[in-house]
Scaffold this active site. Structure first.
Site, PDB file in Angstrom:
ATOM      1  N   ARG A 135       0.827  -1.217   0.000  1.00 20.69           N
ATOM      2  CA  ARG A 135       0.000   0.000   0.000  1.00 20.69           C
ATOM      3  C   ARG A 135       0.861   1.266   0.000  1.00 20.69           C
ATOM      4  O   ARG A 135       0.344   2.369   0.110  1.00 20.69           O
ATOM      5  CB  ARG A 135      -0.913  -0.008   1.224  1.00 20.69           C
ATOM      6  CG  ARG A 135      -1.935  -1.148   1.204  1.00 20.69           C
ATOM      7  CD  ARG A 135      -2.464  -1.431   2.600  1.00 20.69           C
ATOM      8  NE  ARG A 135      -3.183  -0.292   3.144  1.00 20.69           N
ATOM      9  CZ  ARG A 135      -3.238   0.001   4.443  1.00 20.69           C
ATOM     10  NH1 ARG A 135      -2.597  -0.758   5.322  1.00 20.69           N
ATOM     11  NH2 ARG A 135      -3.920   1.037   4.857  1.00 20.69           N
ATOM     12  N   LYS A 137       2.806   2.378   2.298  1.00 23.00           N
ATOM     13  CA  LYS A 137       2.810   3.049   3.600  1.00 23.00           C
ATOM     14  C   LYS A 137       4.199   2.869   4.222  1.00 23.00           C
ATOM     15  O   LYS A 137       4.360   2.291   5.304  1.00 23.00           O
ATOM     16  CB  LYS A 137       1.742   2.441   4.512  1.00 23.00           C
ATOM     17  CG  LYS A 137       0.328   2.494   3.956  1.00 23.00           C
ATOM     18  CD  LYS A 137      -0.287   3.858   4.134  1.00 23.00           C
ATOM     19  CE  LYS A 137      -1.753   3.861   3.740  1.00 23.00           C
ATOM     20  NZ  LYS A 137      -2.391   5.185   3.918  1.00 23.00           N
ATOM     21  N   HIS A 148      10.840  -5.379  15.885  1.00 25.85           N
ATOM     22  CA  HIS A 148       9.866  -6.172  16.645  1.00 25.85           C
ATOM     23  C   HIS A 148       9.452  -7.431  15.876  1.00 25.85           C
ATOM     24  O   HIS A 148       9.513  -8.547  16.407  1.00 25.85           O
ATOM     25  CB  HIS A 148       8.646  -5.309  16.952  1.00 25.85           C
ATOM     26  CG  HIS A 148       7.559  -6.035  17.677  1.00 25.85           C
ATOM     27  ND1 HIS A 148       7.729  -6.568  18.934  1.00 25.85           N
ATOM     28  CD2 HIS A 148       6.285  -6.332  17.324  1.00 25.85           C
ATOM     29  CE1 HIS A 148       6.613  -7.161  19.323  1.00 25.85           C
ATOM     30  NE2 HIS A 148       5.719  -7.035  18.361  1.00 25.85           N
TER      31      HIS A 148
END
Length: 309
Positions: A135, A137, A148
């Site tokens: 997307r 992003k 993480h």
């Protein structure tokens, strides 16, 4: 050469003799290297291949995919949380000291299976990042996000390999609960603007995550001060992960919310000061018009005042 031989022998002794024999033949459990390779591949894909692939492409519309994906994660996390509670948390496990049950009873084996599925869930969470990239992003693929997701499968692998159950599953129990909340938020956000306007509580998800790591830290390191039949190495392993993630998430919270709020407030103050300054410049010009200046003169003087800012 002798040192290398001793290292290799020590590695095989650790993996073959000191690990949990119940999981040695389970998928991806015989060696840490497949998991390590998958994690490194993930980092390479999300930092290099993915952005390069999307460089000259338009963002993909993944609305339907995201709805189903987040729904799956909510259900999967809820099931894992249920399994962790069923294993003993809140009814038979001790929050002070819970040794690992290394037996092959149905209850113990169900706990081990739950631990393995929790490990497997960390791979499914890679799709969080993949969808961000598809997307475009890219700002969501932060240092915190990649670290993480990139290290969690490797971290959990050691838990399943050596201590699948007992004290360490407290972290998994908390984490799956947090993920129920987190993926529920993402699911609602994917439903569109009509729902998104009610999602004012996004920043509190990060707060919940930080509270989670504080609880894990306290729960793990209490074993340094009491006698408990639980491997001391894993006390440090879990506790230091909690410290690392608390630091990363708190730094993200400061950057994303606290400093952002300060910048917004500073911008508002600057705009207010600018408006007040503009008013101070324009009023004398209007006074000049009332004292006999022509309208054209005033317009020129106003334009000059605005241009000088």
């Amino acid at each position: 050469m002798d040192i290398i031989n001793r290292i290799v022998a020590g590695y095989h002794d650790l993996m073959d003799n000191k690990s949990d024999q119940r999981v040695k033949d389970w998928f991806l459990m015989s060696s840490p290297f497949p998991t390590l390779c998958i994690c490194l591949t993930y980092v390479f894909v999300v930092k290099v291949i993915g952005p390069q692939f999307m460089k000259n492409r338009k963002p993909f519309d993944l609305t339907r995919v995201l709805i189903w994906y987040n729904l799956f994660q909510v259900v999967f996390s809820a099931w894992l949380f249920y399994e962790s509670v069923l294993s003993g948390w809140f009814w038979s496990h001790s929050f002070r000291c819970q040794p690992v049950d290394y037996s092959r009873t149905p209850h113990a084996m169900r706990t081990v299976a739950g631990c393995w599925w929790y490990y497997f869930s960390k791979f499914t969470e890679f799709f969080d990042t993949f969808f961000f990239i598809l997307r475009k992003k890219f700002d969501h693929v932060s240092k915190l996000h990649v670290i993480h997701h990139g290290i969690m499968p490797m971290s959990v692998w050691f838990g399943v390999k050596f201590t699948p159950g007992g004290h360490s599953t407290f972290f998994g129990m908390l984490n799956t609960f947090v993920h129920i909340v987190m993926y529920s938020y993402y699911l609602l956000a994917a439903l569109g603007p009509k729902v998104q306007k009610y999602l004012w509580w996004k920043k509190y998800i990060t707060v919940i995550q930080m509270i989670q790591f504080v609880l894990v830290f306290l729960h793990a390191f209490q074993l340094l001060f009491i006698d408990c039949d639980y491997p001391r190495a894993f006390v440090w392993w879990i506790g230091m992960h909690a410290v690392l993630f608390y630091y990363l998430f708190s730094d993200f919270y400061k950057q994303a919310y606290l400093k952002k709020a300060k910048r917004a407030k500073a911008a508002e103050n600057l705009i207010a000061e600018d408006k007040a300054d503009s008013k101070d410049r324009v009023l004398p010009l209007l006074n000049g018009f009332s004292n006999g200046s022509t309208l054209g003169d005033v317009r020129q003087r106003v334009a000059g005042a605005v241009a000088s800012q």
